[in-house]
Design a protein around this motif. Structure first.
Motif, PDB file in Angstrom:
ATOM      1  N   ARG A  34       4.045  10.483   2.350  1.00  0.00           N
ATOM      2  CA  ARG A  34       3.761   9.063   2.528  1.00  0.00           C
ATOM      3  C   ARG A  34       4.954   8.204   2.114  1.00  0.00           C
ATOM      4  N   GLY A  37      -5.463   6.675   5.313  1.00  0.00           N
ATOM      5  CA  GLY A  37      -4.123   6.476   4.782  1.00  0.00           C
ATOM      6  C   GLY A  37      -3.689   7.511   3.773  1.00  0.00           C
ATOM      7  N   THR A  68       0.855  -1.170   0.000  1.00  0.00           N
ATOM      8  CA  THR A  68       0.000   0.000   0.000  1.00  0.00           C
ATOM      9  C   THR A  68       0.890   1.218   0.000  1.00  0.00           C
ATOM     10  N   SER A  69       0.356   2.319  -0.287  1.00  0.00           N
ATOM     11  CA  SER A  69       0.960   3.623  -0.125  1.00  0.00           C
ATOM     12  C   SER A  69       1.000   4.417  -1.406  1.00  0.00           C
ATOM     13  N   HIS A  92      -0.397   2.052   6.565  1.00  0.00           N
ATOM     14  CA  HIS A  92       0.151   3.211   5.860  1.00  0.00           C
ATOM     15  C   HIS A  92       1.232   3.832   6.717  1.00  0.00           C
TER      16      HIS A  92
END
Length: 144
Positions: free
Chosen positions: A129, A114, A5-6, A76
């Motif tokens: 992020r 997130g 993710t991210s 996240h």
């Protein structure tokens, strides 16, 4: 189980590119097990942590790291440095309501999904992020 993710690879931020690496054993290490088992929780690592008690290979970004386990079960990671101030020493402080206020500029960032987006219109960019990857027992955080 493995997933990522991210953020995007060509991410632009007022927060400088710095080393980010964290590899948490979230199953067997009791300090991180609670974070893993509690969607809606946060975990922070200040840049001071890097000197004192953590493995030498870990890198905590520019202002420190904020890890978020969303209600949806996703992981996240954000830099703790406020992008409006863009100083290593001006960091956000996340709360249990999944918001991260900056006490210097007054912006409040929503970290619940997130994204790390500003909610008051003071800042124009999201929190920086970082990439997260859950593989087996390990949650890994890197810059890209």
């Amino acid at each position: 189980m493995s997933f990522m993710t991210s953020c995007k690879d060509n991410y632009v931020s007022s927060i400088p590119d710095t080393s980010v690496y964290l590899n948490l054993n979230i199953i067997t290490d009791s300090e991180y097990f609670t974070f893993y088992n509690a969607p809606g929780s946060i975990l922070t690592f200040s840049t001071d942590d890097a000197v004192a008690t953590r493995p030498i290979t870990w890198r905590f970004g520019y202002g420190g790291l904020l890890l978020v386990h969303t209600i949806a079960g996703e992981f996240h990671a954000f830099d703790l440095a406020c992008p409006k101030e863009a100083k290593r020493t001006v960091v956000v402080e996340a709360d249990d309501a999944m918001f991260a206020p900056c006490h210097t500029c007054g912006e409040v960032y929503d970290i619940s999904a997130g994204i790390g987006n500003p909610t008051r219109g003071i800042a124009t960019e999201n929190l920086r992020r970082y990439h997260t990857r859950l593989t087996g027992n390990y949650l890994t955080v890197t810059r890209n």
